[in-house]
Design a protein around this motif. Structure first.
Motif, PDB file in Angstrom:
ATOM      1  N   ILE A 125      37.238  53.337  62.754  1.00  0.00           N
ATOM      2  CA  ILE A 125      37.958  53.668  64.198  1.00  0.00           C
ATOM      3  C   ILE A 125      39.657  53.992  63.483  1.00  0.00           C
ATOM      4  CG2 ILE A 125      39.081  53.131  66.280  1.00  0.00           C
ATOM      5  CD1 ILE A 125      36.358  51.556  66.776  1.00  0.00           C
ATOM      6  N   SER A 126      40.232  53.060  62.614  1.00  0.00           N
ATOM      7  CA  SER A 126      41.482  53.394  62.148  1.00  0.00           C
ATOM      8  C   SER A 126      41.459  54.458  61.485  1.00  0.00           C
ATOM      9  CB  SER A 126      41.907  51.988  61.448  1.00  0.00           C
ATOM     10  OG  SER A 126      42.981  52.288  60.831  1.00  0.00           O
ATOM     11  N   MET A 127      40.539  54.810  60.554  1.00  0.00           N
ATOM     12  CA  MET A 127      40.481  55.865  59.623  1.00  0.00           C
ATOM     13  C   MET A 127      40.320  57.098  60.333  1.00  0.00           C
ATOM     14  SD  MET A 127      38.226  54.489  56.661  1.00  0.00           S
ATOM     15  CE  MET A 127      37.958  56.112  55.895  1.00  0.00           C
ATOM     16  N   ILE A 128      39.562  57.120  61.487  1.00  0.00           N
ATOM     17  CA  ILE A 128      39.587  58.294  62.513  1.00  0.00           C
ATOM     18  C   ILE A 128      41.176  58.587  63.179  1.00  0.00           C
ATOM     19  CG2 ILE A 128      38.602  59.134  64.842  1.00  0.00           C
ATOM     20  CD1 ILE A 128      35.949  57.670  63.919  1.00  0.00           C
ATOM     21  N   CYS A 129      41.597  57.515  63.506  1.00  0.00           N
ATOM     22  CA  CYS A 129      42.783  57.804  64.200  1.00  0.00           C
ATOM     23  C   CYS A 129      43.966  58.350  62.991  1.00  0.00           C
ATOM     24  CB  CYS A 129      43.511  56.594  64.679  1.00  0.00           C
ATOM     25  SG  CYS A 129      42.677  56.133  65.986  1.00  0.00           S
ATOM     26  N   ASP A 130      43.792  57.857  61.866  1.00  0.00           N
ATOM     27  CA  ASP A 130      44.785  58.645  60.705  1.00  0.00           C
ATOM     28  C   ASP A 130      44.357  59.906  60.531  1.00  0.00           C
ATOM     29  OD1 ASP A 130      46.082  56.187  60.814  1.00  0.00           O
ATOM     30  OD2 ASP A 130      44.923  55.559  58.937  1.00  0.00           O
ATOM     31  N   ASP A 131      43.194  60.155  60.319  1.00  0.00           N
ATOM     32  CA  ASP A 131      42.668  61.604  60.249  1.00  0.00           C
ATOM     33  C   ASP A 131      42.929  62.532  61.430  1.00  0.00           C
ATOM     34  OD1 ASP A 131      41.221  63.338  58.692  1.00  0.00           O
ATOM     35  OD2 ASP A 131      39.572  63.370  60.014  1.00  0.00           O
ATOM     36  N   LEU A 132      42.703  62.007  62.577  1.00  0.00           N
ATOM     37  CA  LEU A 132      43.286  63.005  63.741  1.00  0.00           C
ATOM     38  C   LEU A 132      44.854  63.277  63.652  1.00  0.00           C
ATOM     39  CD1 LEU A 132      41.509  61.264  66.456  1.00  0.00           C
ATOM     40  CD2 LEU A 132      40.988  63.600  65.475  1.00  0.00           C
TER      41      LEU A 132
ATOM     42  N   LEU B 199      53.927  67.208  64.044  1.00  0.00           N
ATOM     43  CA  LEU B 199      55.196  66.491  64.536  1.00  0.00           C
ATOM     44  C   LEU B 199      55.722  66.175  63.220  1.00  0.00           C
ATOM     45  CD1 LEU B 199      53.107  64.611  67.274  1.00  0.00           C
ATOM     46  CD2 LEU B 199      54.803  66.330  67.723  1.00  0.00           C
ATOM     47  N   GLU B 200      57.076  65.546  63.487  1.00  0.00           N
ATOM     48  CA  GLU B 200      57.562  64.694  62.222  1.00  0.00           C
ATOM     49  C   GLU B 200      57.247  63.190  62.019  1.00  0.00           C
ATOM     50  OE1 GLU B 200      61.842  64.418  62.971  1.00  0.00           O
ATOM     51  OE2 GLU B 200      62.206  66.431  63.502  1.00  0.00           O
ATOM     52  N   GLU B 201      57.293  62.720  60.812  1.00  0.00           N
ATOM     53  CA  GLU B 201      56.690  61.498  60.533  1.00  0.00           C
ATOM     54  C   GLU B 201      57.254  60.614  61.392  1.00  0.00           C
ATOM     55  OE1 GLU B 201      54.054  59.213  58.002  1.00  0.00           O
ATOM     56  OE2 GLU B 201      54.621  61.464  57.724  1.00  0.00           O
ATOM     57  N   LYS B 202      58.096  60.258  62.046  1.00  0.00           N
ATOM     58  CA  LYS B 202      58.284  59.485  62.965  1.00  0.00           C
ATOM     59  C   LYS B 202      57.712  59.503  64.162  1.00  0.00           C
ATOM     60  CE  LYS B 202      62.705  61.417  64.787  1.00  0.00           C
ATOM     61  NZ  LYS B 202      63.900  61.247  65.344  1.00  0.00           N
ATOM     62  N   ASP B 203      57.455  60.583  64.565  1.00  0.00           N
ATOM     63  CA  ASP B 203      56.677  60.969  65.877  1.00  0.00           C
ATOM     64  C   ASP B 203      55.212  60.312  65.646  1.00  0.00           C
ATOM     65  OD1 ASP B 203      59.042  62.061  67.113  1.00  0.00           O
ATOM     66  OD2 ASP B 203      58.568  64.113  66.397  1.00  0.00           O
ATOM     67  N   ILE B 204      54.666  60.859  64.569  1.00  0.00           N
ATOM     68  CA  ILE B 204      53.341  60.563  64.044  1.00  0.00           C
ATOM     69  C   ILE B 204      53.269  58.898  64.100  1.00  0.00           C
ATOM     70  CG2 ILE B 204      51.654  60.610  62.423  1.00  0.00           C
ATOM     71  CD1 ILE B 204      52.602  63.230  61.637  1.00  0.00           C
ATOM     72  N   ASP B 205      54.275  58.091  63.456  1.00  0.00           N
ATOM     73  CA  ASP B 205      54.148  56.817  63.352  1.00  0.00           C
ATOM     74  C   ASP B 205      54.056  56.040  64.796  1.00  0.00           C
ATOM     75  OD1 ASP B 205      53.945  56.835  60.769  1.00  0.00           O
ATOM     76  OD2 ASP B 205      56.139  56.373  60.373  1.00  0.00           O
ATOM     77  N   GLN B 206      54.919  56.716  65.806  1.00  0.00           N
ATOM     78  CA  GLN B 206      54.883  56.317  67.027  1.00  0.00           C
ATOM     79  C   GLN B 206      53.729  56.370  67.870  1.00  0.00           C
ATOM     80  OE1 GLN B 206      58.413  58.036  68.743  1.00  0.00           O
ATOM     81  NE2 GLN B 206      59.966  56.640  68.208  1.00  0.00           N
TER      82      GLN B 206
END
Length: 81
Positions: A43-50, A56-63
């Motif tokens: 599930i965590s890998m799916i979220c990362d892949d999506l 978006l910028e990296e900080k937006d993606i992290d949030q």
């Protein structure tokens, strides 16, 4: 790695009294924990892949990533460190 599992006392006594049952229960618990961990990682890998091809910028993606994973963890009743 060692994990402590709480079970009702009456079952604990029966399991301790029977070595075959003890081994069977131990294997079953280990298998279930292993399956749960594999599913959690998937599930965590799916979220990362999506999120990997996002514009978006990296900080937006992290949030967003943290919000999604926190929501999933809460729904699945995972404990966050």
């Amino acid at each position: 790695m060692s994990i402590e599992v709480d079970i009702p006392k009456e079952l604990e006594f029966k399991i301790k009294a029977n070595k075959e049952l003890n081994a069977l229960v131990k294997r079953r618990i280990e298998r279930q924990i292993s399956t749960d961990i594999k599913n959690d990682v998937f599930i965590s890998m799916i979220c990362d892949d999506l999120l990997k091809d996002s514009e978006l910028e990296e900080k937006d993606i992290d949030q967003i990533d943290h919000k999604i994973k926190r929501g999933i963890a809460e729904k699945l009743q995972w404990k966050l460190l």
